[in-house]
Design a protein around this motif. Structure first.
Motif, PDB file in Angstrom:
ATOM      1  N   VAL A 178       0.841   5.331   0.046  1.00 11.78           N
ATOM      2  CA  VAL A 178       0.004   6.472   0.415  1.00 11.78           C
ATOM      3  C   VAL A 178       0.599   7.712  -0.244  1.00 11.78           C
ATOM      4  CG1 VAL A 178      -0.875   7.872   2.309  1.00 11.78           C
ATOM      5  CG2 VAL A 178      -0.604   5.413   2.599  1.00 11.78           C
ATOM      6  N   HIS A 202      -0.002  11.777  -0.950  1.00  8.90           N
ATOM      7  CA  HIS A 202      -0.768  12.952  -0.540  1.00  8.90           C
ATOM      8  C   HIS A 202      -1.112  13.758  -1.780  1.00  8.90           C
ATOM      9  CE1 HIS A 202      -0.033  12.219   3.691  1.00  8.90           C
ATOM     10  NE2 HIS A 202       1.234  11.965   3.404  1.00  8.90           N
ATOM     11  N   ILE A 204       0.859  -1.179   0.000  1.00  8.25           N
ATOM     12  CA  ILE A 204       0.000   0.000   0.000  1.00  8.25           C
ATOM     13  C   ILE A 204       0.899   1.233   0.000  1.00  8.25           C
ATOM     14  CG2 ILE A 204      -1.731   1.304   1.264  1.00  8.25           C
ATOM     15  CD1 ILE A 204      -2.699  -1.365   2.425  1.00  8.25           C
TER      16      ILE A 204
END
Length: 154
Positions: A9, A11, A7
């Motif tokens: 992430v 922004h 995963i």
């Protein structure tokens, strides 16, 4: 088979900033390319350099026992005319392709103002090459670095 899911992430701000900087980078590369490529063209067209010393320059062609002069008339930046002088009837009869070959070459040279990419007719290829060599020799005499006086034939 084991697969591990990774995963990542991201922004929103980071993705947006990266996209904006990538677009700016591409725009800057295009601007630099067009600035430097158009700069060379402007230099060539803004102030034409003197290519020739104005005058009439000649070069000799020996055809059998006869000599024929190829005269090239130039001004500072243009080739104005190319003619054959001392062309006797005997030479015309012995070498019938010389006058038509010169006319065809003259038309191409006066149109392009260059000896580059000149096409020689297949039926008079050698005659055309002989004439081109004589024209090139006369134009060398017309170059600014050459100390020959106008109209000189060597």
């Amino acid at each position: 088979m084991s697969s591990k899911t990774k995963i990542i992430v991201l922004h929103k701000k980071e993705v947006l900033y990266t996209a904006i900087f990538a677009v700016f980078g591409i725009i800057i590369l295009f601007l630099l390319f067009f600035m430097f490529s158009s700069g060379r063209k402007q230099k060539n067209h803004s102030l034409p350099a003197m290519k020739y010393v104005a005058g009439v320059y000649s070069s000799q062609i020996k055809l059998g026992e006869q000599t024929v002069n190829v005269e090239v008339t130039v001004d500072d930046n243009h080739i104005n005319s190319i003619t054959l002088t001392n062309l006797s009837d005997t030479v015309s009869a012995m070498y019938p392709l010389i006058q038509p070959s010169l006319e065809e070459l003259r038309d191409q040279i006066l149109e392009t103002q260059s000896l580059e990419n000149i096409t020689c007719p297949a039926d008079s290829q050698y005659t055309s090459m002989l004439l081109l060599d004589a024209i090139e020799d006369a134009l060398k005499k017309a170059s600014p670095g050459n100390d020959n006086s106008p109209g000189a034939s060597y």
